[in-house]
Design a protein around this motif. Structure first.
Motif, PDB file in Angstrom:
ATOM      1  N   GLN A  74      -8.823  44.601   2.380  1.00 46.04           N
ATOM      2  CA  GLN A  74      -7.466  44.713   1.873  1.00 46.04           C
ATOM      3  C   GLN A  74      -7.465  45.641   0.647  1.00 46.04           C
ATOM      4  N   VAL A  75      -6.253  46.052   0.254  1.00 47.42           N
ATOM      5  CA  VAL A  75      -6.042  46.635  -1.069  1.00 47.42           C
ATOM      6  C   VAL A  75      -5.341  45.577  -1.902  1.00 47.42           C
ATOM      7  N   ALA A  76      -5.833  45.349  -3.116  1.00 55.18           N
ATOM      8  CA  ALA A  76      -5.294  44.270  -3.943  1.00 55.18           C
ATOM      9  C   ALA A  76      -5.207  44.709  -5.396  1.00 55.18           C
ATOM     10  N   SER A  77      -4.395  43.982  -6.152  1.00 58.19           N
ATOM     11  CA  SER A  77      -4.311  44.122  -7.607  1.00 58.19           C
ATOM     12  C   SER A  77      -4.858  42.850  -8.229  1.00 58.19           C
ATOM     13  N   VAL A  78      -5.694  43.015  -9.256  1.00 54.70           N
ATOM     14  CA  VAL A  78      -6.326  41.876  -9.919  1.00 54.70           C
ATOM     15  C   VAL A  78      -6.108  41.965 -11.417  1.00 54.70           C
ATOM     16  N   ASP A  79      -5.793  40.826 -12.030  1.00 52.57           N
ATOM     17  CA  ASP A  79      -5.908  40.635 -13.470  1.00 52.57           C
ATOM     18  C   ASP A  79      -7.161  39.811 -13.695  1.00 52.57           C
ATOM     19  N   ALA A  80      -8.072  40.311 -14.539  1.00 52.20           N
ATOM     20  CA  ALA A  80      -9.354  39.637 -14.735  1.00 52.20           C
ATOM     21  C   ALA A  80      -9.587  39.368 -16.216  1.00 52.20           C
ATOM     22  N   ILE A  81     -10.157  38.219 -16.495  1.00 58.41           N
ATOM     23  CA  ILE A  81     -10.514  37.833 -17.863  1.00 58.41           C
ATOM     24  C   ILE A  81     -11.948  38.265 -18.132  1.00 58.41           C
ATOM     25  N   LEU A  82     -12.141  38.997 -19.222  1.00 57.65           N
ATOM     26  CA  LEU A  82     -13.489  39.354 -19.666  1.00 57.65           C
ATOM     27  C   LEU A  82     -14.037  38.214 -20.504  1.00 57.65           C
ATOM     28  N   ASN A  83     -15.149  37.633 -20.068  1.00 58.39           N
ATOM     29  CA  ASN A  83     -15.787  36.545 -20.793  1.00 58.39           C
ATOM     30  C   ASN A  83     -16.829  37.088 -21.765  1.00 58.39           C
ATOM     31  N   SER A  84     -17.227  36.259 -22.720  1.00 60.19           N
ATOM     32  CA  SER A  84     -18.136  36.720 -23.771  1.00 60.19           C
ATOM     33  C   SER A  84     -19.521  37.084 -23.236  1.00 60.19           C
ATOM     34  N   ASP A  85     -19.899  36.565 -22.068  1.00 62.00           N
ATOM     35  CA  ASP A  85     -21.208  36.930 -21.501  1.00 62.00           C
ATOM     36  C   ASP A  85     -21.132  38.201 -20.658  1.00 62.00           C
ATOM     37  N   GLY A  86     -19.963  38.837 -20.633  1.00 63.45           N
ATOM     38  CA  GLY A  86     -19.792  40.076 -19.896  1.00 63.45           C
ATOM     39  C   GLY A  86     -19.306  39.908 -18.477  1.00 63.45           C
TER      40      GLY A  86
END
Length: 531
Positions: A298-310
């Motif tokens: 599929q083609v998708a849009s994502v919002d992702a959280i950057l965590n402190s461990d990378g």
């Protein structure tokens, strides 16, 4: 649907509603997921923080702010070839991304890009951080009073009212003083640093000649500054930043989802029990939101959280297409009023078809003339979980279900499905035919005026909107638990009432205007940022 040459080094040290049309003008990345190589002195012996001092993890993101009022920027690309941390004493610690990511800075007015997570950084004291940036490419509306030319080895001329792309010459070895440097990295520390690129300070037009200067001569004027992550936002605990609306082709391995984009590189993030799933703009994909909405290819849009461990965790997942097709996203800059079937965009993103793509030669920053099919499939609105259709049906219908350019306005961001394509020539920009137009997210900086949560007003929007600068626009935000689906993400402010009218504000929003330019609200914000 959704939609170098020479290098200079940048260094961070220490530290509603009446509107009228203006005169019309002439129509005319994210990054590769970084594999960072580090060196700390010669391979024959350790020279920096040797012994049992341990190591730290440093995650870096980059944002932009302060675009100039003129020329009015539509695209500003640079590449990063190196990241360097300089200790108080000893040899610099250098990281080389491979391949070098190309960043589109105008997107970063409201969004953040992950430059990279630096692993195994020796514990110790560091006095500065440097970025080596490749020569920029800038697409802009010349709303100045004179022709703009290019002094670099790649000549170019842009007359008043035109939209042009130039690759300006670059000067300077920047030295920017800012907190939080100097910093001390302790063993096993996991920290985040944000880098802020000041767009206005980097561009100079003198005598009609455009240059990019990474070391402004005015004392206290900087191109780069730095700040600690996270900033005041919806993030909690060990969460550092949000990487929002990353669009790419999906591959899946367990809970890990990888998105690959030809313009912004690759990211891998994991679904969690808190991940929200939203249907696509047509409503045909992910109609029953669950993890089953994540489907390979599929083609998708994502919002992702950057965590402190990378690592990255998916906050919101939205499929856009059931398979990769030729789709181009861009900012509307001109509309053919004579036939209501043609408009021009400046490309901001694209997804090529898996095989036989027609748009391989089209780049971010390129203009594209779009011709709407006689019987288009649909005009869609990508709400990405915001309750626009449900709560503002009359405004939503300004675009949804339309069939002509009567629904389209300069400054909107749209994604078009390309059914045929003609490449650019020396005399004409590229053009295409489309059967589907989807409204997506305009990203811009404006001046806030009054706040009465959940709405606030702005003026001073960019000139390419083709609206008088003093016109007021009402911005709608969506309240709720921070980080929850359908809630506006706030950064740098605790709530809308905390907006400072003396400082500019960056917005990522759906622009849903009507035919008389009087819709209120007219912007529906997914993100509001104030530095």
């Amino acid at each position: 649907m959704f939609l170098s040459r020479g290098e200079r080094k940048l260094t961070c040290h220490g530290g509603h509603m009446n509107r009228s049309k203006a005169l019309s003008f002439l129509p005319v990345l994210f990054f590769a997921a970084l594999s960072l190589t580090a060196c700390s002195g010669p391979k024959t012996g350790c020279t920096l923080n040797c012994g049992s001092g341990g190591t730290a993890t440093v995650s870096l993101t980059l944002v932009s702010d302060a675009p100039p009022a003129s020329p009015s920027l539509l695209s500003y690309k640079v590449s990063i070839s190196q990241v360097t941390l300089t200790p108080a004493t000893g040899t610099a610690f250098t990281f080389t991304p491979n391949p070098a990511p190309v960043l589109e800075l105008m997107r970063l007015q409201s969004d953040s890009v992950l430059v990279g997570t630096l692993l195994n950084v020796p514990a110790g004291n560091y006095s500065s951080m440097s970025l080596s940036l490749g020569s920029p490419q800038i697409t802009f509306l010349n709303n100045t009073s004179a022709t703009i030319t290019n002094a670099s080895s790649v000549p170019g001329t842009c007359v008043v009212g035109a939209i042009c792309t130039l690759s300006p010459s670059v000067s300077g070895q920047p030295h920017v003083s800012t907190t939080p440097f100097p910093i001390t990295l302790s063993a096993n520390a996991k920290i985040g640093l944000g880098i802020d690129f000041n767009l206005n300070n980097s561009i100079t037009v003198t005598g009609g000649i455009m240059t990019v200067t990474f070391t402004p001569t005015t004392v206290g004027t900087n191109v780069l500054s730095a700040f600690n992550l996270p900033r005041n936002s919806s993030l909690t605990g060990s969460q550092l930043d949000l990487i929002e609306d990353f669009v790419g082709v999906v591959s899946v391995s367990g809970q890990n989802v990888t998105l690959t984009s030809p313009t912004r590189g690759t990211i891998t993030a994991s679904t969690t029990t808190n991940t929200a799933f939203d249907p696509d703009p047509s409503g045909s994909l992910c109609a029953s939101p669950s993890s089953a909405c994540v489907v390979a290819n599929q083609v998708a849009s994502v919002d992702a959280i950057l965590n402190s461990d990378g690592t990255l965790s998916i906050q919101e997942f939205e499929p856009l297409l059931n398979a990769a097709k030729d789709v181009v996203e861009g900012t509307v800059v001109a509309i053919n009023q004579s036939n209501q079937a043609q408009f021009t965009i400046v490309t901001t993103d694209k997804v090529p078809a898996a095989t036989g793509s027609l748009i391989g030669g089209l780049k971010v920053g390129d203009p594209l003339t779009v011709n709407i099919a006689l019987n288009p499939n649909s005009f869609l609105v990508d709400t990405k979980g915001l309750m626009v259709r449900q709560n503002f049906a009359n405004v939503y219908s300004n675009f949804a279900g339309a069939t002509t350019t009567a629904a389209i306005h300069a400054g909107q961001t749209v994604a078009v499905h390309v059914t045929s394509f003609t490449a650019a020539t020396a005399a004409a920009s590229a053009s295409c035919n489309t059967d589907t137009v989807t409204l997506r997210w305009s990203r811009f900086t404006a001046t806030p005026t009054t706040q009465a949560s959940p709405t606030f007003n702005v003026n001073g929007i960019p000139a390419y909107f083709n609206i008088t600068p003093t016109s007021l626009f009402e911005v709608e935000t969506f309240l709720g638990t921070p980080g929850a689906d359908g809630v506006t993400n706030l950064e740098g402010i605790a709530d809308v009432n905390a907006i400072n009218d003396s400082k500019p504000i960056a917005i990522r929003a759906l622009y849903l205007e009507n035919s008389t330019n009087s819709a209120a609200p007219v912007f529906f914000a997914a993100k509001v940022r104030q530095h």
